[in-house]
Design a protein around this motif. Sequence first.
Motif, short mmCIF file in Angstrom:
data_model
loop_
_atom_site.label_atom_id
_atom_site.label_comp_id
_atom_site.label_asym_id
_atom_site.label_seq_id
_atom_site.Cartn_x
_atom_site.Cartn_y
_atom_site.Cartn_z
N ARG A 108 2.24 4.97 11.16
CA ARG A 108 1.91 4.80 9.75
C ARG A 108 1.65 3.32 9.45
O ARG A 108 2.03 2.45 10.23
CB ARG A 108 3.06 5.29 8.86
N ASP B 59 3.09 8.99 -0.18
CA ASP B 59 2.23 9.52 0.87
C ASP B 59 1.71 8.33 1.67
O ASP B 59 0.80 7.64 1.24
CB ASP B 59 1.08 10.34 0.27
N PRO C 24 -6.65 1.22 5.30
CA PRO C 24 -5.45 1.11 6.15
C PRO C 24 -5.53 -0.06 7.12
O PRO C 24 -4.50 -0.53 7.60
CB PRO C 24 -5.42 2.45 6.90
N PRO D 26 -0.26 6.71 4.56
CA PRO D 26 -1.34 7.05 5.51
C PRO D 26 -1.06 6.52 6.90
O PRO D 26 -0.22 5.63 7.11
CB PRO D 26 -2.58 6.39 4.89
N ARG D 27 -1.78 7.08 7.85
CA ARG D 27 -1.66 6.66 9.24
C ARG D 27 -2.68 5.55 9.53
O ARG D 27 -3.71 5.45 8.87
CB ARG D 27 -1.92 7.83 10.18
N LYS D 28 -2.37 4.73 10.50
CA LYS D 28 -3.31 3.71 10.92
C LYS D 28 -4.47 4.35 11.66
O LYS D 28 -4.32 5.36 12.33
CB LYS D 28 -2.62 2.69 11.84
N ARG D 29 -5.63 3.75 11.51
CA ARG D 29 -6.82 4.26 12.20
C ARG D 29 -6.76 3.89 13.67
O ARG D 29 -6.37 2.79 14.04
CB ARG D 29 -8.09 3.69 11.58
#
Length: 207
Positions: free
Chosen positions: A105, A131, A22, A133-136
Amino acid sequence: MVFLERSGARVVNSESLRPPNPDCPVCGVISSRLVVDPSRATLNDLVQDILKSDLGYGNEFSINNEVGTLYDPDLEDNLSKRFSELGVGPDSFLTIIDDDEENPRVNLSLSISEKSLPEDSKPVSLPHQLDIPRKRTIDTPKAHEETNGNIAPPTAPGKRKRASSTLDEPGIEGQKVAKRGKVQDTEQEDDLVLVEGPNQGAIVIDD
């Protein structure tokens, strides 16, 4: 994935594929195709039916293309316009940027594909469920807690720093003065010169 090995151990080597990172600006972007009915689809259909209803976006996001920003919470004038009116046609790209401050996201890139859709269906659709993903989140180090306004710098492991307060303890300064007195007495004694005469008498010369 198979690749050539430059070392002399083996000619061909293999490695299993890893999921997208990500944090990577290239593979961290989710790409998909957006099917649009050019005669009916508006920007509001993308915002309400796809981004908010299907993908669960909140209110803080923006839609951009190569020209600029088409939509954000402060720019809603284009919601009622069809994609053709906005210059968005086949093979165009739209980038959705999540501006949520707490848990955003990764960016979503949509390639536009035009197709006539049934009248009883939505004018925009995704070929498959996404789907995203979210950012770290990056943990920032916590600041030292301030007590009296002064923060002592960390010392190296295994070494102790002598506290400066010990110099102010009673008796320390007196001991230092006494030591200096002894040194001065010694120096004064060193100034005495003894000269022995022929009659075994001692003559003291004081400088």
